[in-house]
Design an enzyme around this catalytic site. Structure first.
Site, PDB file in Angstrom:
ATOM      1  N   SER A  45       0.847  -1.068  -0.165  1.00 30.94           N
ATOM      2  CA  SER A  45      -0.007   0.178   0.342  1.00 30.94           C
ATOM      3  C   SER A  45       0.801   1.082   0.193  1.00 30.94           C
ATOM      4  O   SER A  45       0.153   2.460  -0.343  1.00 30.94           O
ATOM      5  CB  SER A  45      -0.691   0.056   0.965  1.00 30.94           C
ATOM      6  OG  SER A  45      -0.199   0.119   2.161  1.00 30.94           O
ATOM      7  N   SER A 208      -8.117   0.772   9.779  1.00 31.60           N
ATOM      8  CA  SER A 208      -8.254   1.145   8.240  1.00 31.60           C
ATOM      9  C   SER A 208      -7.507   2.253   7.489  1.00 31.60           C
ATOM     10  O   SER A 208      -6.710   0.849   7.472  1.00 31.60           O
ATOM     11  CB  SER A 208     -10.246   1.302   8.265  1.00 31.60           C
ATOM     12  OG  SER A 208     -10.116   2.831   8.690  1.00 31.60           O
ATOM     13  N   ARG A 209      -7.906   3.279   7.550  1.00 33.65           N
ATOM     14  CA  ARG A 209      -7.267   4.335   6.552  1.00 33.65           C
ATOM     15  C   ARG A 209      -7.076   5.601   7.796  1.00 33.65           C
ATOM     16  O   ARG A 209      -8.170   5.427   8.015  1.00 33.65           O
ATOM     17  CB  ARG A 209      -7.701   4.274   5.170  1.00 33.65           C
ATOM     18  CG  ARG A 209      -7.688   3.538   4.682  1.00 33.65           C
ATOM     19  CD  ARG A 209      -6.297   3.168   4.146  1.00 33.65           C
ATOM     20  NE  ARG A 209      -6.131   1.757   3.143  1.00 33.65           N
ATOM     21  CZ  ARG A 209      -6.104   0.570   3.687  1.00 33.65           C
ATOM     22  NH1 ARG A 209      -5.234  -0.091   4.771  1.00 33.65           N
ATOM     23  NH2 ARG A 209      -5.449  -0.453   2.544  1.00 33.65           N
ATOM     24  N   GLU A 238      -0.083   9.465   6.218  1.00 35.27           N
ATOM     25  CA  GLU A 238       0.733   9.176   6.826  1.00 35.27           C
ATOM     26  C   GLU A 238       2.119   8.989   5.486  1.00 35.27           C
ATOM     27  O   GLU A 238       1.443   8.217   4.291  1.00 35.27           O
ATOM     28  CB  GLU A 238       0.937   7.540   7.552  1.00 35.27           C
ATOM     29  CG  GLU A 238      -0.216   6.025   6.556  1.00 35.27           C
ATOM     30  CD  GLU A 238      -0.480   5.405   7.085  1.00 35.27           C
ATOM     31  OE1 GLU A 238      -0.397   4.082   6.897  1.00 35.27           O
ATOM     32  OE2 GLU A 238      -1.191   4.594   8.806  1.00 35.27           O
ATOM     33  N   HIS A 255       0.613   1.474  11.487  1.00 36.00           N
ATOM     34  CA  HIS A 255       0.277   0.841   9.996  1.00 36.00           C
ATOM     35  C   HIS A 255       0.901  -0.662  10.164  1.00 36.00           C
ATOM     36  O   HIS A 255       1.198  -1.481   8.995  1.00 36.00           O
ATOM     37  CB  HIS A 255       0.854   1.487   8.504  1.00 36.00           C
ATOM     38  CG  HIS A 255      -1.278   1.414   8.161  1.00 36.00           C
ATOM     39  ND1 HIS A 255      -1.273   1.744   6.785  1.00 36.00           N
ATOM     40  CD2 HIS A 255      -1.471  -0.036   7.883  1.00 36.00           C
ATOM     41  CE1 HIS A 255      -2.045   1.708   6.236  1.00 36.00           C
ATOM     42  NE2 HIS A 255      -2.489   0.160   6.542  1.00 36.00           N
TER      43      HIS A 255
END
Length: 381
Positions: A45, A208-209, A238, A255
Site C-alpha cells: 500500500s 482501516s485508513r 502517513e 500501520h
C-alpha cells in the site's frame, strides 16, 4: 518475464520460483531503471501506482497489491491501458481482528468494574477485517453490531445504517476503505461534530485508513480534556503523521495491524498465484507450503477462561505495548514511520492465534475458541 516486487512482500522467491526474473525494490517507489522493462509489478500500500509510475513501465502487463485496499492504485488507468490487476482481499483480516481484540482487552484491563455483555461495540464496516474483529469480540460476550450503509442499502440483514447508534457505542472500531465519491464517502467520516460528541468512557479504534478520522479535528477534540480512549494504527497523510496527536493516544502503532506473518505471506501467495494464472503458469505453492511451523504447547481451555488469564496469554504472544513503545520512540518522522513498517518484527515475526491448539471440553468452549481464532480441538466423551 521480469517481475518487479517490493522486497517486503515475503516468500516470493519461493512461490514464483521458475516464473521469471525477480527484481526487488526497497523504497516506497521502484526506481525507473527496473520499471523500464518490467512485465509485472507487485506492490504494497505504500506504493502509488499512478500515471507517473505507469509512464515509466511501458511493457507492464500485470499489477498486484498484497493488500486488502486498492486506494493507492489507479484502477481506471490500468483498465484503460489493458493492464491486469489483482489484490489480496481478506489476507490479513485475521491479523487485524487480533489487533483490535488486543486493544480492547488492554482497554478493559484499565476499567475497575465491567460486565462484557453490557458493552456496546460498533464495528464500522462489515468487510473482511470488520467481521474478523467483530466475531472475536462477540465470542467474549460483547454486544456487537455492524454499521455499513452500502451493504444495508443492498439489503444485507446483519448490518445497519444508524450513525447515532455508532456514536453512542462504548467501543467504535473502524474497518472501511478510504473513499471520496459515491453515496457514502468515508474520508473524514469522523469529523469535528462526531468527535465532539464522544466522551471519556468510550474507546475509538482505527485500523482501516488514517483519513477516515480527521486527525486535526481529533487533536482539537482531545486537547479539550475528557477525551475518549484512542487506539490508532493508521494516520492521516502517513508517513507524514501529526506528531502532536500521538501523546493523546492510548495505543499508537505504525500501520502494522495486518502485519502478522500469516497475513503478509497469505497476501503474497494470493497475488503470486494470480500472476501465475494471468501468465498461464501452474501455481504450485499454497500458504501452508511457505509458512514456517510454530511449536506452541497445547493448552486446556480451562487455562484461558478468565479475562485475566486470557489477556495474559494474548500479551505473551502479541504484546501491543512493544509496538506502541517503538512507535513513540522512532515512528514520528517520515523515515522512522517507514522504517518501523518495513522492519516490523523481522527477527521474531508476529504469529496468529490459529497456531495455538486449545483442548475444549464442551461444544460451547469449542465454538468460542474457534471464533476467537484458535485451533480448537474438542475432546470426545
Amino acid at each position: 518475464m521480469k517481475i518487479v516486487a517490493d522486497q517486503n512482500i515475503p516468500a516470493l522467491s519461493d512461490i514464483l520460483s521458475g516464473a521469471g526474473t525477480l527484481s526487488y525494490f526497497s523504497e516506497r517507489n521502484p526506481p525507473q531503471e527496473v520499471l523500464a522493462d518490467a512485465d509485472a509489478l507487485l506492490v504494497r500500500s505504500v506504493t502509488a501506482v499512478d500515471k507517473e509510475l505507469l509512464e515509466q513501465a511501458p511493457y507492464l502487463k500485470f499489477v498486484a497489491s498484497a493488500t486488502i485496499g486498492t486506494e493507492h492504485v489507479n484502477l481506471p488507468l490500468l483498465q484503460e491501458r489493458g493492464i491486469a490487476f489483482a489484490h489480496a482481499p481478506g489476507a490479513n483480516a485475521q491479523s487485524v481482528g487480533e489487533y483490535v481484540l488486543c486493544v480492547v482487552l488492554d482497554w478493559l484491563s484499565h476499567k475497575p468494574v465491567y460486565s462484557v455483555d453490557e458493552i456496546d461495540v460498533a464495528i464500522v464496516g462489515a468487510g473482511h477485517t470488520g467481521r474478523a474483529a467483530g466475531k472475536r469480540l462477540q465470542a467474549l460476550g460483547f454486544n456487537v453490531h455492524y454499521y455499513d450503509p452500502p451493504l444495508c442499502k443492498k439489503g444485507v440483514k446483519f448490518v445497519h445504517d444508524h450513525w447515532q447508534r455508532v456514536l453512542t457505542a462504548d467501543i467504535i472500531s473502524c474497518h472501511v476503505p478510504l473513499t471520496d465519491d459515491g453515496d457514502f464517502p468515508t474520508r473524514h467520516l469522523f469529523e469535528s461534530t462526531a468527535l465532539q460528541s464522544m466522551h471519556s468512557e468510550q474507546l475509538l479504534v482505527n485500523a482501516s485508513r488514517g483519513a477516515v478520522i480527521d486527525n486535526k479535528a481529533l487533536l482539537d477534540r482531545v486537547i479539550q480534556g475528557e477525551r475518549p480512549s484512542i487506539a490508532l494504527d493508521v494516520w492521516e497523510n502517513e508517513p507524514d503523521i501529526l506528531p502532536d496527536l500521538v501523546p493523546y493516544t492510548d495505543i499508537a502503532t505504525p500501520h502494522i495491524a495486518g502485519h502478522s506473518l500469516e497475513g503478509k505471506v497469505g497476501g503474497a501467495v494470493m497475488i503470486a498465484n494470480a500472476l501465475l494464472a494471468h501468465f498461464e503458469m501452474p501455481a504450485t505453492k499454497e500458504l501452508a507450503d511457505v509458512l514456517p511451523k510454530v511449536e506452541w504447547p497445547e493448552l486446556d481451555a480451562a487455562m484461558l477462561t478468565s479475562p485475566e488469564s486470557f489477556n495474559s496469554w494474548v500479551k505473551e504472544h502479541f504484546n501491543i505495548h512493544e509496538d506502541d513503545k517503538n512507535f513513540r520512540r522512532h515512528g514520528l518522522t517520515r523515515d522512522g514511520f517507514d522504517s518501523l513498517r518495513r522492519n516490523y518484527r523481522k527477527e521474531s515475526p508476529r504469529r496468529e492465534f490459529i497456531n495455538q491448539v486449545v483442548t475444549c471440553h464442551n461444544s460451547e468452549q469449542y465454538i468460542q475458541f474457534l471464533q476467537l481464532g484458535f485451533r480448537a480441538r474438542q475432546l470426545l466423551k
